[in-house]
Design a protein around this motif. Structure first.
Motif, PDB file in Angstrom:
ATOM      1  N   PRO A 161      43.645  29.896  41.088  1.00 46.78           N
ATOM      2  CA  PRO A 161      43.555  31.133  41.868  1.00 46.78           C
ATOM      3  C   PRO A 161      43.452  30.820  43.370  1.00 46.78           C
ATOM      4  O   PRO A 161      42.888  29.801  43.752  1.00 46.78           O
ATOM      5  CB  PRO A 161      42.294  31.803  41.357  1.00 46.78           C
ATOM      6  CG  PRO A 161      41.514  30.739  40.677  1.00 46.78           C
ATOM      7  CD  PRO A 161      42.500  29.687  40.242  1.00 46.78           C
ATOM      8  N   HIS A 162      43.988  31.693  44.157  1.00 41.32           N
ATOM      9  CA  HIS A 162      43.918  31.597  45.618  1.00 41.32           C
ATOM     10  C   HIS A 162      44.613  30.345  46.170  1.00 41.32           C
ATOM     11  O   HIS A 162      44.208  29.831  47.202  1.00 41.32           O
ATOM     12  CB  HIS A 162      42.472  31.665  46.116  1.00 41.32           C
ATOM     13  CG  HIS A 162      41.709  32.825  45.586  1.00 41.32           C
ATOM     14  ND1 HIS A 162      42.125  34.136  45.747  1.00 41.32           N
ATOM     15  CD2 HIS A 162      40.573  32.889  44.855  1.00 41.32           C
ATOM     16  CE1 HIS A 162      41.262  34.946  45.161  1.00 41.32           C
ATOM     17  NE2 HIS A 162      40.315  34.219  44.606  1.00 41.32           N
ATOM     18  N   SER A 163      45.633  29.866  45.471  1.00 37.56           N
ATOM     19  CA  SER A 163      46.340  28.697  45.982  1.00 37.56           C
ATOM     20  C   SER A 163      47.284  29.128  47.103  1.00 37.56           C
ATOM     21  O   SER A 163      47.678  30.290  47.196  1.00 37.56           O
ATOM     22  CB  SER A 163      47.120  28.006  44.869  1.00 37.56           C
ATOM     23  OG  SER A 163      48.166  28.836  44.420  1.00 37.56           O
ATOM     24  N   PHE A 164      47.623  28.190  47.928  1.00 36.42           N
ATOM     25  CA  PHE A 164      48.475  28.467  49.077  1.00 36.42           C
ATOM     26  C   PHE A 164      49.491  27.340  49.166  1.00 36.42           C
ATOM     27  O   PHE A 164      49.254  26.332  49.818  1.00 36.42           O
ATOM     28  CB  PHE A 164      47.605  28.546  50.340  1.00 36.42           C
ATOM     29  CG  PHE A 164      48.210  29.392  51.411  1.00 36.42           C
ATOM     30  CD1 PHE A 164      48.116  30.762  51.356  1.00 36.42           C
ATOM     31  CD2 PHE A 164      48.877  28.807  52.465  1.00 36.42           C
ATOM     32  CE1 PHE A 164      48.672  31.557  52.336  1.00 36.42           C
ATOM     33  CE2 PHE A 164      49.438  29.592  53.457  1.00 36.42           C
ATOM     34  CZ  PHE A 164      49.335  30.963  53.399  1.00 36.42           C
ATOM     35  N   ASP A 165      50.621  27.517  48.501  1.00 35.07           N
ATOM     36  CA  ASP A 165      51.605  26.440  48.400  1.00 35.07           C
ATOM     37  C   ASP A 165      52.614  26.476  49.547  1.00 35.07           C
ATOM     38  O   ASP A 165      52.540  27.310  50.449  1.00 35.07           O
ATOM     39  CB  ASP A 165      52.326  26.507  47.046  1.00 35.07           C
ATOM     40  CG  ASP A 165      53.089  27.809  46.842  1.00 35.07           C
ATOM     41  OD1 ASP A 165      53.247  28.582  47.807  1.00 35.07           O
ATOM     42  OD2 ASP A 165      53.531  28.048  45.709  1.00 35.07           O
ATOM     43  N   GLY A 166      53.552  25.547  49.482  1.00 38.33           N
ATOM     44  CA  GLY A 166      54.560  25.424  50.526  1.00 38.33           C
ATOM     45  C   GLY A 166      55.420  26.662  50.684  1.00 38.33           C
ATOM     46  O   GLY A 166      55.851  27.000  51.794  1.00 38.33           O
ATOM     47  N   ALA A 167      55.702  27.352  49.588  1.00 37.30           N
ATOM     48  CA  ALA A 167      56.529  28.566  49.670  1.00 37.30           C
ATOM     49  C   ALA A 167      55.819  29.647  50.478  1.00 37.30           C
ATOM     50  O   ALA A 167      56.446  30.340  51.291  1.00 37.30           O
ATOM     51  CB  ALA A 167      56.852  29.071  48.267  1.00 37.30           C
ATOM     52  N   ARG A 168      54.527  29.803  50.274  1.00 36.72           N
ATOM     53  CA  ARG A 168      53.767  30.810  51.031  1.00 36.72           C
ATOM     54  C   ARG A 168      53.656  30.416  52.500  1.00 36.72           C
ATOM     55  O   ARG A 168      53.789  31.255  53.396  1.00 36.72           O
ATOM     56  CB  ARG A 168      52.383  30.996  50.413  1.00 36.72           C
ATOM     57  CG  ARG A 168      52.436  31.765  49.114  1.00 36.72           C
ATOM     58  CD  ARG A 168      51.058  31.966  48.526  1.00 36.72           C
ATOM     59  NE  ARG A 168      51.128  32.935  47.457  1.00 36.72           N
ATOM     60  CZ  ARG A 168      50.381  32.885  46.379  1.00 36.72           C
ATOM     61  NH1 ARG A 168      49.493  31.917  46.231  1.00 36.72           N
ATOM     62  NH2 ARG A 168      50.491  33.806  45.449  1.00 36.72           N
ATOM     63  N   LEU A 169      53.405  29.138  52.740  1.00 33.87           N
ATOM     64  CA  LEU A 169      53.331  28.651  54.118  1.00 33.87           C
ATOM     65  C   LEU A 169      54.666  28.891  54.818  1.00 33.87           C
ATOM     66  O   LEU A 169      54.715  29.357  55.957  1.00 33.87           O
ATOM     67  CB  LEU A 169      52.973  27.166  54.134  1.00 33.87           C
ATOM     68  CG  LEU A 169      52.691  26.541  55.485  1.00 33.87           C
ATOM     69  CD1 LEU A 169      51.433  27.122  56.103  1.00 33.87           C
ATOM     70  CD2 LEU A 169      52.558  25.037  55.344  1.00 33.87           C
ATOM     71  N   SER A 170      55.755  28.622  54.123  1.00 33.52           N
ATOM     72  CA  SER A 170      57.093  28.836  54.663  1.00 33.52           C
ATOM     73  C   SER A 170      57.339  30.303  54.978  1.00 33.52           C
ATOM     74  O   SER A 170      57.888  30.641  56.034  1.00 33.52           O
ATOM     75  CB  SER A 170      58.150  28.333  53.670  1.00 33.52           C
ATOM     76  OG  SER A 170      59.451  28.587  54.140  1.00 33.52           O
ATOM     77  N   ALA A 171      56.939  31.185  54.076  1.00 33.04           N
ATOM     78  CA  ALA A 171      57.149  32.624  54.281  1.00 33.04           C
ATOM     79  C   ALA A 171      56.455  33.097  55.556  1.00 33.04           C
ATOM     80  O   ALA A 171      57.043  33.847  56.355  1.00 33.04           O
ATOM     81  CB  ALA A 171      56.643  33.410  53.075  1.00 33.04           C
ATOM     82  N   ILE A 172      55.231  32.655  55.764  1.00 32.55           N
ATOM     83  CA  ILE A 172      54.486  33.062  56.960  1.00 32.55           C
ATOM     84  C   ILE A 172      55.065  32.393  58.204  1.00 32.55           C
ATOM     85  O   ILE A 172      55.250  33.030  59.242  1.00 32.55           O
ATOM     86  CB  ILE A 172      52.978  32.764  56.798  1.00 32.55           C
ATOM     87  CG1 ILE A 172      52.393  33.681  55.720  1.00 32.55           C
ATOM     88  CG2 ILE A 172      52.240  32.932  58.119  1.00 32.55           C
ATOM     89  CD1 ILE A 172      50.953  33.401  55.354  1.00 32.55           C
ATOM     90  N   TYR A 173      55.384  31.125  58.104  1.00 28.17           N
ATOM     91  CA  TYR A 173      55.962  30.384  59.233  1.00 28.17           C
ATOM     92  C   TYR A 173      57.234  31.064  59.747  1.00 28.17           C
ATOM     93  O   TYR A 173      57.462  31.153  60.948  1.00 28.17           O
ATOM     94  CB  TYR A 173      56.266  28.951  58.786  1.00 28.17           C
ATOM     95  CG  TYR A 173      56.861  28.076  59.848  1.00 28.17           C
ATOM     96  CD1 TYR A 173      56.056  27.392  60.751  1.00 28.17           C
ATOM     97  CD2 TYR A 173      58.240  27.911  59.953  1.00 28.17           C
ATOM     98  CE1 TYR A 173      56.602  26.571  61.727  1.00 28.17           C
ATOM     99  CE2 TYR A 173      58.794  27.095  60.924  1.00 28.17           C
ATOM    100  CZ  TYR A 173      57.968  26.426  61.801  1.00 28.17           C
ATOM    101  OH  TYR A 173      58.513  25.612  62.768  1.00 28.17           O
ATOM    102  N   HIS A 174      58.055  31.569  58.827  1.00 25.62           N
ATOM    103  CA  HIS A 174      59.337  32.170  59.187  1.00 25.62           C
ATOM    104  C   HIS A 174      59.276  33.682  59.402  1.00 25.62           C
ATOM    105  O   HIS A 174      60.315  34.299  59.642  1.00 25.62           O
ATOM    106  CB  HIS A 174      60.385  31.859  58.113  1.00 25.62           C
ATOM    107  CG  HIS A 174      60.751  30.419  58.064  1.00 25.62           C
ATOM    108  ND1 HIS A 174      61.438  29.778  59.067  1.00 25.62           N
ATOM    109  CD2 HIS A 174      60.510  29.470  57.131  1.00 25.62           C
ATOM    110  CE1 HIS A 174      61.618  28.518  58.758  1.00 25.62           C
ATOM    111  NE2 HIS A 174      61.062  28.302  57.592  1.00 25.62           N
ATOM    112  N   ASP A 175      58.099  34.267  59.329  1.00 26.01           N
ATOM    113  CA  ASP A 175      57.974  35.714  59.492  1.00 26.01           C
ATOM    114  C   ASP A 175      58.157  36.101  60.966  1.00 26.01           C
ATOM    115  O   ASP A 175      57.275  35.885  61.785  1.00 26.01           O
ATOM    116  CB  ASP A 175      56.603  36.190  58.996  1.00 26.01           C
ATOM    117  CG  ASP A 175      56.463  37.703  59.029  1.00 26.01           C
ATOM    118  OD1 ASP A 175      57.435  38.401  59.378  1.00 26.01           O
ATOM    119  OD2 ASP A 175      55.363  38.189  58.693  1.00 26.01           O
TER     120      ASP A 175
END
Length: 141
Positions: free
Chosen positions: A1-15
């Protein structure tokens, strides 16, 4: 629970949306948040994700350059190409991460003739193969 993987980091980075909609949705999904976040909080989250991504890429590239410098010294020919095979969710799920690493390698090498000899390629499952090779070497000794 509450993990923060590379895909989520990428989504925010590119927002790049004006209201940081992707950042908001990504954080709400990752941490099961039910309250609204202010624009300031979203900007801080995006800023932190950007810093973490860039720092990670720079550290990764610094380790690669240390090895590359050694390989360039020992190369049989001054034009010998070196391929770096990478694996892992950060490289596979973070759009543009490989480019961040590449830019840092180019910056640290500071020599276009050396940089042009380096290729970074994805090698899916390479950690499993590497572990198998190490195990085989150890059992044969």
């Amino acid at each position: 629970p509450h993990s923060f993987d590379g895909a989520r980091l990428s989504a925010i980075y590119h927002d790049d949306s004006p209201d940081l909609t992707t950042t908001r949705c990504t954080l709400q999904d990752a941490f099961n948040l039910h309250h609204s976040m202010s624009m300031y909080e979203l900007q801080v989250a995006k800023s932190v994700c950007t810093m973490v991504a860039r720092r990670s890429a720079r550290l990764c590239a610094a380790a690669m350059v240390a090895i590359l410098r050694r390989e360039f010294e020992n190369a049989a020919s001054p034009s010998e190409k070196i391929e770096i095979s990478v694996d892992g969710s950060t490289f596979t799920k973070f759009d543009g991460y490989r480019q961040l690493v590449r830019e840092t390698i180019d910056e640290l090498l500071d020599d276009p003739s050396l940089s042009s000899r380096v290729a970074i390629t994805l090698a899916h499952g390479s950690s499993v193969i590497g572990a198998a090779v190490v195990a085989a070497v150890e059992t044969s000794s």
